[in-house]
Design a protein around this motif. Structure first.
Motif, PDB file in Angstrom:
ATOM      1  N   VAL A   9       0.805  -0.908  -0.005  1.00 48.53           N
ATOM      2  CA  VAL A   9      -0.099   0.479   0.062  1.00 48.53           C
ATOM      3  C   VAL A   9       1.058   1.360   0.125  1.00 48.53           C
ATOM      4  N   ALA A  10       2.108   1.423   0.953  1.00 45.88           N
ATOM      5  CA  ALA A  10       3.109   2.413   0.639  1.00 45.88           C
ATOM      6  C   ALA A  10       2.980   2.812  -0.789  1.00 45.88           C
ATOM      7  N   ASN A  11       3.542   1.877  -1.367  1.00 45.51           N
ATOM      8  CA  ASN A  11       4.643   1.572  -2.195  1.00 45.51           C
ATOM      9  C   ASN A  11       3.232   2.077  -3.484  1.00 45.51           C
ATOM     10  N   PHE A  12       2.757   1.912  -3.382  1.00 41.86           N
ATOM     11  CA  PHE A  12       1.184   1.692  -4.297  1.00 41.86           C
ATOM     12  C   PHE A  12       0.348   3.558  -4.124  1.00 41.86           C
ATOM     13  N   SER A  14       2.338   5.899  -3.106  1.00 35.74           N
ATOM     14  CA  SER A  14       3.930   6.730  -2.932  1.00 35.74           C
ATOM     15  C   SER A  14       4.092   6.739  -4.977  1.00 35.74           C
ATOM     16  N   GLY A  15       3.748   5.676  -5.601  1.00 33.04           N
ATOM     17  CA  GLY A  15       3.491   5.474  -7.053  1.00 33.04           C
ATOM     18  C   GLY A  15       2.320   6.767  -8.109  1.00 33.04           C
ATOM     19  N   LEU A  16       1.349   7.099  -7.087  1.00 33.91           N
ATOM     20  CA  LEU A  16       0.522   7.334  -7.046  1.00 33.91           C
ATOM     21  C   LEU A  16       0.997   9.011  -7.180  1.00 33.91           C
ATOM     22  N   ILE A  17       1.420   9.439  -6.064  1.00 35.09           N
ATOM     23  CA  ILE A  17       2.468  10.210  -5.486  1.00 35.09           C
ATOM     24  C   ILE A  17       3.366  10.853  -7.087  1.00 35.09           C
ATOM     25  N   LEU A  18       4.107  10.136  -6.937  1.00 31.34           N
ATOM     26  CA  LEU A  18       4.957   9.976  -8.026  1.00 31.34           C
ATOM     27  C   LEU A  18       4.403  10.413  -9.372  1.00 31.34           C
ATOM     28  N   MET A  19       3.121   9.856  -9.902  1.00 28.79           N
ATOM     29  CA  MET A  19       2.949  10.286 -10.940  1.00 28.79           C
ATOM     30  C   MET A  19       1.884  11.488 -11.176  1.00 28.79           C
ATOM     31  N   VAL A  20       1.854  12.012 -10.408  1.00 28.31           N
ATOM     32  CA  VAL A  20       0.205  13.814  -9.866  1.00 28.31           C
ATOM     33  C   VAL A  20       1.600  14.086  -9.310  1.00 28.31           C
ATOM     34  N   THR A  34      21.578   5.149  -1.827  1.00 28.17           N
ATOM     35  CA  THR A  34      23.012   4.756  -2.155  1.00 28.17           C
ATOM     36  C   THR A  34      23.283   4.182  -3.726  1.00 28.17           C
ATOM     37  N   THR A  35      21.736   4.525  -5.147  1.00 28.12           N
ATOM     38  CA  THR A  35      21.147   3.969  -5.612  1.00 28.12           C
ATOM     39  C   THR A  35      21.231   5.420  -6.591  1.00 28.12           C
ATOM     40  N   ALA A  36      22.427   5.167  -7.896  1.00 27.87           N
ATOM     41  CA  ALA A  36      22.671   6.373  -8.731  1.00 27.87           C
ATOM     42  C   ALA A  36      22.666   5.573 -10.356  1.00 27.87           C
ATOM     43  N   GLY A  37      21.135   6.491 -11.538  1.00 31.34           N
ATOM     44  CA  GLY A  37      21.616   6.257 -12.569  1.00 31.34           C
ATOM     45  C   GLY A  37      20.385   6.909 -13.224  1.00 31.34           C
ATOM     46  N   THR A  38      19.790   6.302 -13.725  1.00 37.13           N
ATOM     47  CA  THR A  38      18.780   7.578 -14.650  1.00 37.13           C
ATOM     48  C   THR A  38      17.391   6.651 -14.782  1.00 37.13           C
ATOM     49  N   VAL A  39      16.418   7.145 -14.854  1.00 34.20           N
ATOM     50  CA  VAL A  39      14.909   6.569 -14.692  1.00 34.20           C
ATOM     51  C   VAL A  39      14.776   6.181 -15.781  1.00 34.20           C
ATOM     52  N   ASN A  40      14.060   5.095 -16.113  1.00 36.31           N
ATOM     53  CA  ASN A  40      13.649   4.728 -17.831  1.00 36.31           C
ATOM     54  C   ASN A  40      12.399   4.242 -17.194  1.00 36.31           C
ATOM     55  N   LYS A  41      11.719   3.443 -15.928  1.00 35.82           N
ATOM     56  CA  LYS A  41      10.311   3.387 -16.063  1.00 35.82           C
ATOM     57  C   LYS A  41       9.689   3.833 -15.111  1.00 35.82           C
ATOM     58  N   ILE A  42       8.579   4.072 -14.650  1.00 38.32           N
ATOM     59  CA  ILE A  42       7.840   4.249 -13.344  1.00 38.32           C
ATOM     60  C   ILE A  42       6.528   3.498 -13.021  1.00 38.32           C
ATOM     61  N   SER A  43       6.592   3.057 -12.377  1.00 40.13           N
ATOM     62  CA  SER A  43       5.177   2.028 -12.682  1.00 40.13           C
ATOM     63  C   SER A  43       4.696   2.444 -11.120  1.00 40.13           C
ATOM     64  N   ILE A  44       3.310   2.018 -10.964  1.00 41.37           N
ATOM     65  CA  ILE A  44       2.654   2.048  -9.443  1.00 41.37           C
ATOM     66  C   ILE A  44       2.978   1.954  -8.207  1.00 41.37           C
ATOM     67  N   PRO A  60      11.597   0.076  -5.065  1.00 48.06           N
ATOM     68  CA  PRO A  60      10.446   1.118  -4.301  1.00 48.06           C
ATOM     69  C   PRO A  60      10.179   2.420  -4.237  1.00 48.06           C
ATOM     70  N   ASN A  61       8.177   2.691  -4.938  1.00 48.60           N
ATOM     71  CA  ASN A  61       8.455   4.038  -5.236  1.00 48.60           C
ATOM     72  C   ASN A  61       8.325   4.674  -3.616  1.00 48.60           C
ATOM     73  N   ARG A  62       8.279   4.035  -2.888  1.00 52.39           N
ATOM     74  CA  ARG A  62       8.167   4.046  -1.088  1.00 52.39           C
ATOM     75  C   ARG A  62       9.275   5.484  -1.099  1.00 52.39           C
ATOM     76  N   ASN A  63      10.405   4.583  -1.723  1.00 54.66           N
ATOM     77  CA  ASN A  63      11.506   5.205  -1.189  1.00 54.66           C
ATOM     78  C   ASN A  63      12.028   6.784  -2.058  1.00 54.66           C
ATOM     79  N   PHE A  64      10.680   6.700  -3.280  1.00 53.01           N
ATOM     80  CA  PHE A  64      10.924   8.203  -3.832  1.00 53.01           C
ATOM     81  C   PHE A  64      10.600   9.321  -2.861  1.00 53.01           C
TER      82      PHE A  64
END
Length: 178
Positions: A9-12, A14-20, A34-44, A60-64
């Motif tokens: 639920v937290a990731n779901f 968070s995914g909605l927040i990222l998309m909005v 500790t992750t660095a790179g290029t975003v290539n896909k955002i899902s729920i 996990p979207n929650r991390n964002f």
């Protein structure tokens, strides 16, 4: 089961927040945890980030939402690069500043605006310490840094300015300082 659903639920959410809100977009260069790179896909549930080793990391979207995120390219493709240079004591400070500034300004990938800066940071253990700041586009930044370092090294040699190296004093038994 409850803890597992709580994460889903937290990731779901968070995914909605990222998309909005869209604080990150596909193609952005980010650092999250500790992750660095290029975003290539955002899902729920998660966001796919391809790191510099070409590995795809599922974040996990929650991390964002709950962690500090650096988005290197969201607003601007310009980044600042820094190079530290130590020269021997006795060097002409004004000559060093001019030499460093000229070496940086001549490079085609160094942006004119914002302009580069050269700082005399002070006195190290065995060097006069300088720092050069310059700006380049994100794509050229690391290559530009390498080439500017090379040019600085050449310019210092051409102008008779010696790079410093650590001085280590080793005393042996019977030394006058004993």
């Amino acid at each position: 089961l409850g803890f597992g659903l709580q994460e889903i639920v937290a990731n779901f959410v968070s995914g909605l927040i990222l998309m909005v809100e869209r604080p990150v977009r596909v193609g952005d260069v980010v650092t999250v945890g500790t992750t660095a790179g290029t975003v290539n896909k955002i899902s729920i549930r998660a966001t796919m980030v391809t790191n510099w080793d070409r590995q795809t990391i599922v974040v996990p979207n929650r991390n964002f939402i709950t962690q500090e995120v650096t988005n290197w390219t969201r607003e601007d493709q310009v980044v600042r690069r820094s190079i530290k240079v130590g020269v021997v004591f006795g060097s002409d400070v004004d000559k060093v500043i001019k030499t460093l500034g000229t070496a940086v300004a001549e490079h085609p990938w160094v942006l004119k605006n914002p302009s580069h800066r050269v700082w005399f940071n002070g006195f190290g253990d065995s060097s006069l310490d300088f720092e050069v700041w310059f700006y380049a586009t994100f794509d050229n930044g690391l290559r530009a840094r390498t080439e500017v370092c090379t040019r600085i090294y050449e310019a210092l040699q051409e102008n008779g300015i010696e790079l410093a190296f650590p001085v280590r004093i080793i005393r042996t038994e019977g030394d006058p300082a004993d």
